[in-house]
Design an enzyme around this catalytic site. Structure first.
Site, PDB file in Angstrom:
ATOM      1  N   TYR A  53       3.346   9.886  -0.386  1.00 49.57           N
ATOM      2  CA  TYR A  53       4.289   9.344   0.832  1.00 49.57           C
ATOM      3  C   TYR A  53       5.376   9.988   0.168  1.00 49.57           C
ATOM      4  CZ  TYR A  53       0.137   6.618   2.949  1.00 49.57           C
ATOM      5  OH  TYR A  53      -0.661   6.142   2.945  1.00 49.57           O
ATOM      6  N   HIS A  74      -8.117   9.565  -1.744  1.00 50.15           N
ATOM      7  CA  HIS A  74      -7.010   9.508  -0.656  1.00 50.15           C
ATOM      8  C   HIS A  74      -8.016  10.365   0.010  1.00 50.15           C
ATOM      9  CE1 HIS A  74      -3.279   9.366   0.615  1.00 50.15           C
ATOM     10  NE2 HIS A  74      -4.148   9.074   2.365  1.00 50.15           N
ATOM     11  N   LYS A 109      -3.075   5.591  -3.988  1.00 47.51           N
ATOM     12  CA  LYS A 109      -4.258   6.729  -3.778  1.00 47.51           C
ATOM     13  C   LYS A 109      -4.263   8.136  -4.829  1.00 47.51           C
ATOM     14  CE  LYS A 109      -3.534   4.598   0.921  1.00 47.51           C
ATOM     15  NZ  LYS A 109      -2.320   4.008   1.149  1.00 47.51           N
ATOM     16  N   ASP A 143       0.878  -1.549   0.250  1.00 49.70           N
ATOM     17  CA  ASP A 143      -0.178  -0.402   0.106  1.00 49.70           C
ATOM     18  C   ASP A 143       0.809   1.419  -0.045  1.00 49.70           C
ATOM     19  OD1 ASP A 143      -3.315   1.085   0.776  1.00 49.70           O
ATOM     20  OD2 ASP A 143      -1.964   2.494   2.054  1.00 49.70           O
TER      21      ASP A 143
HETATM   22  N1  LIG Z   1      -5.427   6.269   3.949  1.00 44.25           N
HETATM   23  C1  LIG Z   1      -4.975   6.569   4.357  1.00 44.25           C
HETATM   24  O1  LIG Z   1      -5.216   7.782   5.036  1.00 44.25           O
HETATM   25  C2  LIG Z   1      -3.506   6.620   5.593  1.00 44.25           C
HETATM   26  C3  LIG Z   1      -3.756   7.110   6.935  1.00 44.25           C
HETATM   27  C4  LIG Z   1      -2.065   6.668   6.795  1.00 44.25           C
HETATM   28  C5  LIG Z   1      -1.864   5.479   6.510  1.00 44.25           C
HETATM   29  N2  LIG Z   1      -1.935   4.806   6.030  1.00 44.25           N
HETATM   30  C6  LIG Z   1      -1.768   3.169   5.190  1.00 44.25           C
HETATM   31  O2  LIG Z   1      -1.785   2.790   6.186  1.00 44.25           O
HETATM   32  C7  LIG Z   1      -0.633   2.018   7.013  1.00 44.25           C
HETATM   33  C8  LIG Z   1      -0.319   1.400   8.526  1.00 44.25           C
HETATM   34  O3  LIG Z   1      -0.503   2.976   8.750  1.00 44.25           O
HETATM   35  P1  LIG Z   1       0.739   3.876   9.856  1.00 44.25           P
HETATM   36  O4  LIG Z   1       1.544   3.473   8.750  1.00 44.25           O
HETATM   37  O5  LIG Z   1      -0.061   5.363   9.755  1.00 44.25           O
HETATM   38  O6  LIG Z   1       0.824   2.625  11.455  1.00 44.25           O
HETATM   39  P2  LIG Z   1       0.917   1.228  11.890  1.00 44.25           P
HETATM   40  O7  LIG Z   1       1.083   0.147  10.726  1.00 44.25           O
HETATM   41  O8  LIG Z   1      -0.619   1.250  12.813  1.00 44.25           O
HETATM   42  O9  LIG Z   1       2.001   1.850  12.626  1.00 44.25           O
HETATM   43  C9  LIG Z   1       2.919   1.558  12.070  1.00 44.25           C
HETATM   44  C10 LIG Z   1       4.284   2.481  13.946  1.00 44.25           C
HETATM   45  O10 LIG Z   1       4.388   1.137  14.752  1.00 44.25           O
HETATM   46  C11 LIG Z   1       5.160   0.569  14.778  1.00 44.25           C
HETATM   47  N3  LIG Z   1       5.429  -0.753  14.408  1.00 44.25           N
HETATM   48  C12 LIG Z   1       5.799  -1.211  13.016  1.00 44.25           C
HETATM   49  N4  LIG Z   1       4.704  -2.807  13.882  1.00 44.25           N
HETATM   50  C13 LIG Z   1       5.322  -2.783  14.995  1.00 44.25           C
HETATM   51  C14 LIG Z   1       5.301  -3.806  16.449  1.00 44.25           C
HETATM   52  N5  LIG Z   1       5.047  -5.246  15.675  1.00 44.25           N
HETATM   53  N6  LIG Z   1       6.016  -4.034  17.519  1.00 44.25           N
HETATM   54  C15 LIG Z   1       6.044  -2.268  17.564  1.00 44.25           C
HETATM   55  N7  LIG Z   1       6.228  -1.184  16.909  1.00 44.25           N
HETATM   56  C16 LIG Z   1       5.658  -1.665  15.204  1.00 44.25           C
HETATM   57  C17 LIG Z   1       6.777   0.903  13.517  1.00 44.25           C
HETATM   58  O11 LIG Z   1       7.483   1.865  13.429  1.00 44.25           O
HETATM   59  P3  LIG Z   1       8.549   0.518  12.268  1.00 44.25           P
HETATM   60  O12 LIG Z   1       8.562   0.714  11.484  1.00 44.25           O
HETATM   61  O13 LIG Z   1       9.884   1.619  12.868  1.00 44.25           O
HETATM   62  O14 LIG Z   1       8.866  -0.833  12.701  1.00 44.25           O
HETATM   63  C18 LIG Z   1       5.616   2.370  12.962  1.00 44.25           C
HETATM   64  O15 LIG Z   1       6.414   3.252  13.883  1.00 44.25           O
HETATM   65  C19 LIG Z   1       0.703   3.061   6.071  1.00 44.25           C
HETATM   66  O16 LIG Z   1       1.450   2.987   6.448  1.00 44.25           O
HETATM   67  C20 LIG Z   1      -0.343   3.552   5.403  1.00 44.25           C
HETATM   68  O17 LIG Z   1       0.123   2.810   4.062  1.00 44.25           O
HETATM   69  C21 LIG Z   1      -3.390   5.604   4.940  1.00 44.25           C
END
Ligand SMILES: NC(=O)c1ccc[n+]([C@@H]2O[C@H](COP(=O)([O-])OP(=O)(O)OC[C@H]3O[C@@H](n4cnc5c(N)ncnc54)[C@H](OP(=O)(O)O)[C@@H]3O)[C@@H](O)[C@H]2O)c1
Length: 288
Positions: free
Chosen positions: A55, A113, A80, A50
């Site tokens: 980004y 998005h 997106k 994704d």
């Molecule tokens: N559509 C939208 O508006 C929107 C908005 C935000 C995100 N997204 C999508 O959703 C995805 C996920 O959301 P997100 O990246 O915001 O947050 P997330 O996946 O909930 O959290 C990512 C954070 O958690 C850490 N992490 C990952 N696995 C872990 C584990 N097993 N234990 C402890 N910490 C852990 C990561 O650090 P490290 O990388 O340092 O391990 C990073 O700081 C995004 O990457 C993106 O593709 C979409």
């Protein structure tokens, strides 16, 4: 639910396209890290990636995919349309730029998005969303995208969009994590055959989710981590989580969520947790 046995078990979208049930997120993965991270994620087993134009890493994500050695048709790639490119012509142009940066000839899934909202666009908002969607439909009908969908659209935005839409959205990607469960929205989307994807499934950067005592207690019971409990709670609702990590051991542990099942009581308890931080953005209030 029970037939999901690993991250590449699939959900069926409303147009018959199959989508791997856990995706790899790339938000806040800088371009200079994304190529290696995506290649590594694919090597550890992810087939669903994704990304998004905003980004700033599509080019690196595309390179990581190319370097992975896995055939393009064996991967599921989502991007997106960013908010500054809404409207019919702009959407078509932005889509082509995304394909060029990714070095691909098609996308598996393309999402709007964020909805244009009334706060910024007043009465024009609905028309802007309708025109943007019309371009998405045309790209879909031209065979350039296997499925089209939305992100951050709440039910009332969808009701409005469906007044003019000819193709129903296949997906809505919304923020879902403990403390921000969006339970009613998930019910609505699933009742309308729209697959829900959970962004920030772990709460995103800096949330208190991972240190929540209730989650840690449940994690202890199953010999799992709080992150794995979050992901399992999402999946057990029939929602597709998109965990992001640039660390290999986390990429792997975020996949190990298929060898236990939360009880109904645990599911309910997690759904009722108070706010634990995260972006918690209201799509009607954002001004980006
Ligand atoms: N559509 C939208 O508006 C929107 C908005 C935000 C995100 N997204 C999508 O959703 C995805 C996920 O959301 P997100 O990246 O915001 O947050 P997330 O996946 O909930 O959290 C990512 C954070 O958690 C850490 N992490 C990952 N696995 C872990 C584990 N097993 N234990 C402890 N910490 C852990 C990561 O650090 P490290 O990388 O340092 O391990 C990073 O700081 C995004 O990457 C993106 O593709 C979409």
């Amino acid at each position: 639910m029970l037939e999901l046995t690993n991250i590449n078990s699939t959900f069926n979208l409303n147009n018959g396209v199959k989508i791997p049930c856990v995706g790899y997120g790339t938000f806040r993965t800088p371009a200079d890290v994304a190529e290696k991270a995506v290649k590594e994620a694919i090597a550890t087993g992810y087939r669903h990636i994704d990304t998004a134009a905003v980004y700033g890493n599509e080019e690196a994500v595309g390179k990581g995919i190319k370097d992975s050695g896995i055939d393009r048709q064996d991967l599921f790639v989502t991007s997106k349309l960013w908010n500054t490119n809404r409207g019919y012509e702009e959407t078509k142009k932005a889509f082509q730029e995304t394909l060029d940066r990714l070095q691909m000839s098609y996308l598996d899934l393309y999402l709007i998005h964020w909805p244009a909202n009334q706060k910024q666009f007043g009465d024009e908002a609905a028309k802007i969303n309708a025109e943007t969607w019309r371009a998405m439909e045309d790209l879909y009908n031209e065979g350039k995208i296997r499925a089209i969908g939305l992100s951050n659209f709440m039910p009332h935005h969808i009701v409005e969009l469906m007044k003019t839409a000819k193709v129903a959205p296949a997906v809505d990607q919304i923020e879902v994590h403990p403390g921000w469960p969006h339970t009613e929205e998930i019910k609505y989307l699933q009742a309308h055959n729209i697959l829900v994807e959970a962004w920030a499934p772990l709460g995103g950067q800096g949330a208190e989710v991972m240190s929540n005592p209730t989650l840690l207690q449940i994690a202890d019971k199953y010999q799992k981590t709080a992150a794995q409990i979050c992901l399992r709670w999402i999946l057990q609702q029939g929602v597709l989580p998109l965990p992001k990590s640039v660390h290999k051991e986390r990429m792997v542990s975020n996949q190990q969520i298929f060898d236990f099942e939360l009880t109904d009581e645990e599911m309910r308890k997690i759904s009722l947790l108070p706010n634990l931080g995260g972006q918690c953005a209201d799509p009607d209030e954002v001004d980006f």
